[in-house]
Design an enzyme around this catalytic site. Structure first.
Site, PDB file in Angstrom:
ATOM      1  N   THR A 103       0.839  -1.150  -0.013  1.00 47.52           N
ATOM      2  CA  THR A 103       0.020  -0.042  -0.001  1.00 47.52           C
ATOM      3  C   THR A 103       0.854   1.193   0.124  1.00 47.52           C
ATOM      4  O   THR A 103       2.051   1.038   0.504  1.00 47.52           O
ATOM      5  CB  THR A 103      -0.854   0.052   1.423  1.00 47.52           C
ATOM      6  N   HIS A 139      -3.977  -5.173  -2.317  1.00 42.60           N
ATOM      7  CA  HIS A 139      -3.440  -5.049  -0.968  1.00 42.60           C
ATOM      8  C   HIS A 139      -3.846  -6.180  -0.067  1.00 42.60           C
ATOM      9  O   HIS A 139      -4.741  -6.887   0.033  1.00 42.60           O
ATOM     10  CB  HIS A 139      -3.739  -3.904  -0.447  1.00 42.60           C
TER      11      HIS A 139
HETATM   12  N1  CTP Z   1      -4.660   3.120   5.619  1.00 45.29           N
HETATM   13  C1  CTP Z   1      -4.805   2.327   6.746  1.00 45.29           C
HETATM   14  N2  CTP Z   1      -6.156   1.822   7.320  1.00 45.29           N
HETATM   15  C2  CTP Z   1      -7.081   2.441   6.597  1.00 45.29           C
HETATM   16  C3  CTP Z   1      -6.892   3.297   5.649  1.00 45.29           C
HETATM   17  C4  CTP Z   1      -5.640   3.524   5.077  1.00 45.29           C
HETATM   18  O1  CTP Z   1      -4.012   1.481   7.534  1.00 45.29           O
HETATM   19  N3  CTP Z   1      -8.341   2.244   7.008  1.00 45.29           N
HETATM   20  C5  CTP Z   1      -3.218   3.184   5.394  1.00 45.29           C
HETATM   21  C6  CTP Z   1      -2.681   2.328   4.180  1.00 45.29           C
HETATM   22  O2  CTP Z   1      -1.091   1.983   4.394  1.00 45.29           O
HETATM   23  C7  CTP Z   1      -2.876   3.136   3.139  1.00 45.29           C
HETATM   24  C8  CTP Z   1      -2.677   4.549   3.335  1.00 45.29           C
HETATM   25  O3  CTP Z   1      -3.196   4.795   4.662  1.00 45.29           O
HETATM   26  O4  CTP Z   1      -2.110   3.007   1.967  1.00 45.29           O
HETATM   27  C9  CTP Z   1      -3.294   5.585   2.592  1.00 45.29           C
HETATM   28  O5  CTP Z   1      -4.672   5.312   2.653  1.00 45.29           O
HETATM   29  P1  CTP Z   1      -5.541   5.514   1.167  1.00 45.29           P
HETATM   30  O6  CTP Z   1      -5.520   6.922   0.710  1.00 45.29           O
HETATM   31  O7  CTP Z   1      -6.944   4.766   1.403  1.00 45.29           O
HETATM   32  O8  CTP Z   1      -4.611   4.487   0.218  1.00 45.29           O
HETATM   33  P2  CTP Z   1      -5.374   3.330  -0.797  1.00 45.29           P
HETATM   34  O9  CTP Z   1      -6.773   3.825  -0.930  1.00 45.29           O
HETATM   35  O10 CTP Z   1      -5.098   1.876   0.127  1.00 45.29           O
HETATM   36  O11 CTP Z   1      -4.132   3.488  -1.732  1.00 45.29           O
HETATM   37  P3  CTP Z   1      -3.165   2.711  -2.120  1.00 45.29           P
HETATM   38  O12 CTP Z   1      -3.601   1.835  -3.044  1.00 45.29           O
HETATM   39  O13 CTP Z   1      -2.340   3.664  -2.817  1.00 45.29           O
HETATM   40  O14 CTP Z   1      -2.604   2.007  -1.025  1.00 45.29           O
END
Ligand code: CTP
Length: 319
Positions: A241, A293
Site C-alpha cells: 500500500t 493489497h
Molecule cells: N490505511 C490504513 N487503514 C485504513 C486506510 C488507510 O492503514 N483504514 C493506510 C494504508 O497504508 C494506505 C494509506 O493509509 O495505503 C493511505 O490510505 P488510502 O489513501 O486509502 O490508500 P489506498 O486507497 O489503500 O491506496 P493505495 O492503493 O495507494 O494504498
C-alpha cells in the site's frame, strides 16, 4: 481470515471483526515505547540492499526524454510516451538528496484519526508524509496541517475530484494543489495504465497555474523492490500500500518514524466503529475481492516493528 474482514463489508461477521481489533491491540500512546536505534539502522541497511529511497523516490530528468516509451509496471503490455509536460516536471536532482530528519510522521488515512487530537503532535515532526491528497484543513486538530510530501495515486482524481468533470472540480483540485505550497507531490505515474490521462491533467494544471510543488515520479523498480524486501522478511504482501511504501522509503532519511492513521479495521480497540477514511464515506468493501493489497498483514508487520521499537504506531488519542 483477516483478508475477509477487509474485503467483505456486507459480511455479518461482527464477532470476527471485534476479534481483529482486539488481536491488534496497541497500548495507548502514553505507555512506554522506546526507540530502538540499533534496529532502525539495521532495517535501513537491509532495505538499502533492495532500493535506495534517495534515487527511487523519483525518475530524474537526465534519464528520460520526451517521446520515450515506458512499459507500465503492472501492465507490462501497455506503454505510455513521456509527454513534454511530464518531462518538464521531472526533478533534476532527488528531492531527498542528502536529507536526514530526526523524526518523521507518516499519516495514513484511517478514520481512527478522528477525535484523536493528534494534529499538534503530527505537526511537531520534522518531516510529515501524507497519502493521496487527503484533506487537512477541516481536520487539522486530528491530522495536523504540515505536509512535506504527499502522494497522489492517479485514481484519486476520479475518487476525490470527480475526474474534473466541470469547473467546480477543477477549481477544487487547483486549490488543493496550491495549498501544498512547496511540498513534494509524489505521483506514481508509471504503475498502471488506467491513470495516464489523470496524470496528464494534473501535470498540465501544475504547469499552467505555476503551482508551487516539487513533483516526483517513483522509479519503475520501486514497487517490486519494496515487495521484495518485505517478502524476504516473510511478509507476504500482494502489492504494498502507499502507507507501507512510505514507511519503507522513510527508513532511509528518517531517524525515528511515527505512524498515524494506520488502522485497516472497522472497529477500534474499544469496539467502536471506525471509518475507512477520516474524510470520506468510502466503505471497507471498497477494497473488494480485486484488492491488490493485504492491509491487515501489513498492519501486523508494522505492529511487530512498533513492539520492537523500530517505529511508533499511534492508533488512539494523542496525549
Ligand atoms: N490505511 C490504513 N487503514 C485504513 C486506510 C488507510 O492503514 N483504514 C493506510 C494504508 O497504508 C494506505 C494509506 O493509509 O495505503 C493511505 O490510505 P488510502 O489513501 O486509502 O490508500 P489506498 O486507497 O489503500 O491506496 P493505495 O492503493 O495507494 O494504498
Amino acid at each position: 481470515r483477516a483478508e475477509a474482514v477487509i474485503n467483505d463489508s456486507s459480511s455479518p461477521a461482527v464477532v470476527d471483526r471485534s476479534n481483529e481489533s482486539i488481536k491488534h491491540n496497541i497500548k495507548p500512546a502514553s505507555s512506554k515505547w522506546r526507540h530502538n536505534q540499533t534496529l532502525s539502522l539495521k532495517i535501513r541497511k537491509q532495505i538499502l540492499k533492495f532500493l535506495d529511497a534517495e534515487k527511487d523516490i523519483s525518475v530524474l530528468k537526465g534519464t528520460l526524454k520526451p517521446g520515450d516509451i515506458i512499459h507500465y509496471v503492472f501492465d507490462r503490455d501497455s506503454t505510455m510516451n513521456v509527454s513534454q509536460n511530464l518531462y518538464e516536471l521531472l526533478p533534476r536532482t532527488s528531492p531527498l538528496k542528502g536529507k536526514q530528519f530526526p523524526t518523521c510522521a507518516i499519516v495514513g488515512n484511517s478514520g481512527v484519526l478522528l477525535s484523536s487530537g493528534c494534529g499538534p503532535e503530527i505537526d511537531a515532526h520534522s518531516f510529515v508524509i501524507r497519502c493521496n491528497l487527503a484533506p487537512v484543513q477541516e481536520y487539522s486538530q486530528d491530522v495536523g496541517m504540515k505536509t512535506d510530501l504527499v502522494t497522489m495515486n492517479p485514481s484519486v482524481i476520479q475518487r476525490a475530484f470527480e475526474d474534473l468533470v466541470n469547473e467546480t472540480w477543477r477549481e477544487k483540485l487547483l486549490q488543493r494543489l496550491h495549498s501544498l505550497n512547496g511540498s513534494i507531490l509524489w505521483i506514481p505515474a508509471f504503475m498502471a495504465k488506467g491513470g495516464k490521462e489523470r496524470v496528464e491533467w494534473v501535470n498540465e494544471l501544475i504547469l499552467k497555474h505555476h503551482i508551487n510543488v516539487r513533483t516526483a515520479y517513483p522509479s519503475l523498480r520501486l514497487l517490486h523492490a519494496v515487495r521484495g524486501y518485505w517478502l524476504t522478511n516473510k511478509v507476504h504482501i500482494k502489492r504494498p500500500t502507499t502507507g507501507l511504501l512510505m514507511y519503507t522509503l522513510a527508513t532511509r532519511f528518517c531517524n525515528q518514524i511515527y505512524l498515524y492513521g494506520f488502522w485497516p479495521f472497522p472497529l477500534d480497540q474499544n469496539q467502536n466503529p471506525v471509518k475507512y477514511h477520516y474524510y470520506d464515506s468510502l466503505k471497507y468493501g471498497y477494497t473488494s475481492q480485486a484488492s491488490p493489497h493485504t492491509m491487515p498483514l501489513e498492519f501486523k508487520a508494522l505492529k511487530t516493528l512498533h513492539q520492537q521499537g523500530a517505529l511508533k504506531l499511534t492508533v488512539g488519542e494523542c496525549d
